[in-house]
Motif scaffolding. Structure first.
Motif, PDB file in Angstrom:
ATOM      1  N   PHE A 136      41.246 -35.948  15.106  1.00 32.86           N
ATOM      2  CA  PHE A 136      40.245 -35.961  14.047  1.00 32.86           C
ATOM      3  C   PHE A 136      40.348 -34.775  13.101  1.00 32.86           C
ATOM      4  N   ARG A 137      41.368 -33.936  13.294  1.00 34.52           N
ATOM      5  CA  ARG A 137      41.625 -32.856  12.339  1.00 34.52           C
ATOM      6  C   ARG A 137      42.917 -33.079  11.558  1.00 34.52           C
ATOM      7  N   ILE A 138      43.559 -34.211  11.768  1.00 34.26           N
ATOM      8  CA  ILE A 138      44.769 -34.533  11.019  1.00 34.26           C
ATOM      9  C   ILE A 138      44.409 -34.863   9.577  1.00 34.26           C
ATOM     10  N   GLN A 139      45.052 -34.224   8.634  1.00 30.36           N
ATOM     11  CA  GLN A 139      44.858 -34.510   7.214  1.00 30.36           C
ATOM     12  C   GLN A 139      46.233 -34.561   6.562  1.00 30.36           C
ATOM     13  N   GLU A 140      46.758 -35.744   6.402  1.00 34.51           N
ATOM     14  CA  GLU A 140      48.082 -35.949   5.831  1.00 34.51           C
ATOM     15  C   GLU A 140      48.024 -37.074   4.795  1.00 34.51           C
ATOM     16  N   PRO A 188      41.789 -40.975   6.045  1.00 35.63           N
ATOM     17  CA  PRO A 188      42.790 -39.948   6.320  1.00 35.63           C
ATOM     18  C   PRO A 188      42.267 -38.732   7.059  1.00 35.63           C
ATOM     19  N   SER A 189      40.964 -38.503   7.037  1.00 39.01           N
ATOM     20  CA  SER A 189      40.444 -37.315   7.698  1.00 39.01           C
ATOM     21  C   SER A 189      38.991 -37.525   8.094  1.00 39.01           C
ATOM     22  N   ASP A 191      35.247 -36.136   8.223  1.00 40.21           N
ATOM     23  CA  ASP A 191      34.470 -35.281   7.335  1.00 40.21           C
ATOM     24  C   ASP A 191      33.698 -34.259   8.165  1.00 40.21           C
ATOM     25  N   TRP A 192      34.357 -33.137   8.493  1.00 39.17           N
ATOM     26  CA  TRP A 192      33.723 -32.114   9.326  1.00 39.17           C
ATOM     27  C   TRP A 192      32.592 -31.400   8.581  1.00 39.17           C
ATOM     28  N   ALA A 224      33.834 -41.149   9.956  1.00 39.73           N
ATOM     29  CA  ALA A 224      35.154 -41.150   9.323  1.00 39.73           C
ATOM     30  C   ALA A 224      35.015 -41.495   7.842  1.00 39.73           C
TER      31      ALA A 224
END
Length: 222
Positions: free
Chosen positions: A120-124, A78-79, A81-82, A30
């Motif tokens: 884990f794909r939420i980016q807000e 916040p997101s 790191d894929w 994360a």
């Protein structure tokens, strides 16, 4: 995905023993974007000025919780790191831990949970005042049913609010409305872990997270 975010388990028997490593990987990967104390005047924000019309005991609890939060450093991630996960080969490794299937006693699949993959794909955007207001005021009654609209109580945007556990998870995008109306959804939730294991030790847990991650990178690097 269960309701206590401090503990999780898969719903298949074979997944339960492997979730620990997935949790380690996700926590380490994360991205931490902020690790500083808030400005001294943060409590001047109107959302943190709890009204005098509140019950005296409730208002005192909010103020006490806020005062405690202001003494702590809070990591905001916040997101996930894929991109980094893909470069290190961990993206493929963790995919199997991000989907769980609830099955009956005979092994028939009843409900497939996509909650962790969505989480884990939420980016807000994250707003410091909202974060402080929510955590200073939130309360949860675990004795109430997942669909009880009074289970969660909190203030957000200067307004007192209530919602069920299911409503909260749906609004933040972890479950869809269709999934929560499935006849197997409540049985799936009942099979999820909602309490911290008795043998949990924070120091050991973080040591294992770090060690496991480093060993994996060294192995992948050859």
């Amino acid at each position: 995905m269960g309701y206590d975010f401090s503990t999780r388990k898969g719903c298949r028997t074979q997944n339960r023993g492997t979730w620990t490593y997935a949790q380690r990987t996700l926590d380490v990967m994360a991205r931490r974007t902020q690790r500083t104390n808030p400005p001294e005047d943060v409590t001047d924000h109107r959302f943190l000025q709890f009204p005098q019309t509140l019950n005296d005991a409730t208002r005192a609890r909010y103020v006490t919780n806020l005062s405690l939060l202001l003494t702590k450093e809070i990591d905001i991630a916040p997101s996930f790191d894929w991109e980094l996960a893909t470069r290190t080969g961990l993206a493929t490794l963790i995919q199997e831990f991000l989907q769980y299937t609830h099955s009956d006693a005979s092994g028939v699949d009843l409900f497939v949970c996509q909650g962790w993959a969505r989480l884990f794909r939420i980016q807000e955007p994250i707003y410091w005042e909202f974060l402080l207001e929510f955590y200073a005021t939130v309360s949860y009654d675990p004795r109430k049913a997942p669909d009880d609209r009074t289970a969660f109580a909190f203030r957000l945007g200067g307004v007192s609010r209530e919602c069920s556990v299911i409503e909260l998870a749906t609004r933040v995008g972890i479950y869809t409305a269709d999934e929560t109306t499935s006849i197997h959804f409540l049985a799936f939730l009942a099979d999820c872990l909602t309490e911290r294991p008795d043998d949990y030790n924070e120091n050991t847990f973080w040591a294992e997270i770090t060690g496991g991650f480093i060993r994996h990178l060294l192995h992948e690097g050859g």
